[in-house]
Design an enzyme around this catalytic site. Structure first.
Site, PDB file in Angstrom:
ATOM      1  N   HIS A 146      -3.135  -5.182   1.121  1.00  0.00           N
ATOM      2  CA  HIS A 146      -2.542  -5.561   2.407  1.00  0.00           C
ATOM      3  C   HIS A 146      -2.468  -7.077   2.557  1.00  0.00           C
ATOM      4  O   HIS A 146      -3.346  -7.688   3.170  1.00  0.00           O
ATOM      5  CB  HIS A 146      -3.362  -4.962   3.551  1.00  0.00           C
ATOM      6  CG  HIS A 146      -3.274  -3.481   3.624  1.00  0.00           C
ATOM      7  ND1 HIS A 146      -2.347  -2.841   4.411  1.00  0.00           N
ATOM      8  CD2 HIS A 146      -3.964  -2.514   2.981  1.00  0.00           C
ATOM      9  CE1 HIS A 146      -2.485  -1.538   4.262  1.00  0.00           C
ATOM     10  NE2 HIS A 146      -3.459  -1.317   3.400  1.00  0.00           N
ATOM     11  N   CYS A 165       0.829  -1.204   0.000  1.00  0.00           N
ATOM     12  CA  CYS A 165       0.000   0.000   0.000  1.00  0.00           C
ATOM     13  C   CYS A 165       0.872   1.267   0.000  1.00  0.00           C
ATOM     14  O   CYS A 165       1.495   1.570  -0.997  1.00  0.00           O
ATOM     15  CB  CYS A 165      -1.003  -0.043   1.143  1.00  0.00           C
ATOM     16  SG  CYS A 165      -2.417   1.060   0.906  1.00  0.00           S
ATOM     17  N   GLU A 170      -0.749  -8.763   4.484  1.00  0.00           N
ATOM     18  CA  GLU A 170      -0.520  -9.148   5.877  1.00  0.00           C
ATOM     19  C   GLU A 170      -1.830  -9.346   6.645  1.00  0.00           C
ATOM     20  O   GLU A 170      -1.825  -9.859   7.758  1.00  0.00           O
ATOM     21  CB  GLU A 170       0.349  -8.098   6.591  1.00  0.00           C
ATOM     22  CG  GLU A 170      -0.340  -6.792   6.898  1.00  0.00           C
ATOM     23  CD  GLU A 170      -0.486  -5.835   5.727  1.00  0.00           C
ATOM     24  OE1 GLU A 170      -0.951  -4.703   5.974  1.00  0.00           O
ATOM     25  OE2 GLU A 170      -0.143  -6.194   4.582  1.00  0.00           O
TER      26      GLU A 170
END
Length: 192
Positions: free
Chosen positions: A173, A82, A175
């Site tokens: 994202h 991002c 993660e």
């Protein structure tokens, strides 16, 4: 042999990156994952995650903490998500952001629009057998790429996953959500 991963811990979703890389490295004894706030924290790292957050804020904090030159000179792999994708680029559509020039690409900040335009989608990514649940939050997108940059995924808003040597950048994202396939692909690409 263990892998040493740092997460740029100036602003953004640092804890989520640390947790995801720890989980991705669970079968690699001796591996470490920790925050990077100062130039000396980069010593001996194999990789660095540059997390999502607010790219203009992170850019200012990189300067304030004397990290610009050390990050530009970092020889390990970069996992940029991002806002990290914005910072890793060599060109961006916002003069307030001093990019690191790590990946030859032009990135548009907030290519998806405002916060209310954030969304999740199933994304087909080269190298993955099944779609990846991608979380886009006020996401950027690459609009142009340079020599040696491999496009791994694109959608109507633009290019959302790239690989350049040992570096990978994502408009979303990875993660979040517990799917660590992209972390593992990145770690395999480090050659350690």
């Amino acid at each position: 042999m263990g892998v040493k991963v740092g997460v740029l811990a100036l602003q953004g979703d640092v804890a989520e990156h640390i947790a995801a890389f720890r989980e991705a490295l669970i079968d690699r004894p001796g591996s470490t994952v920790g925050p990077v706030r100062h130039a000396e924290d980069l010593a001996d790292l194999d990789a660095l995650a540059i997390p999502g957050g607010e790219s203009t804020t992170i850019s200012r904090l990189i300067e304030k903490n004397g990290l610009y030159e050390p990050l530009v000179g970092f020889e390990g792999g970069i996992f940029a998500t991002c806002a990290g994708m914005v910072l890793a680029a060599d060109r961006v559509d916002d003069p307030r952001v001093r990019t690191l020039g790590l990946i030859p690409m032009h990135v548009a900040r907030n290519a998806f629009g405002r916060q209310v335009d954030s969304r999740e989608t199933s994304l087909n990514i080269a190298g993955l057998a099944d779609p990846f649940r991608a979380v886009f939050i006020r996401a950027p997108a690459a609009t142009e790429i340079g020599s040696g940059v491999e496009v791994l995924a694109r959608i109507p808003e633009g290019i959302v996953v790239v690989r350049h040597g040992r570096h990978m950048a994502f408009a979303f994202h990875p993660e979040l959500g517990g799917d660590l396939r992209l972390h593992r692909i990145f770690l395999e690409g480090l050659g350690v």
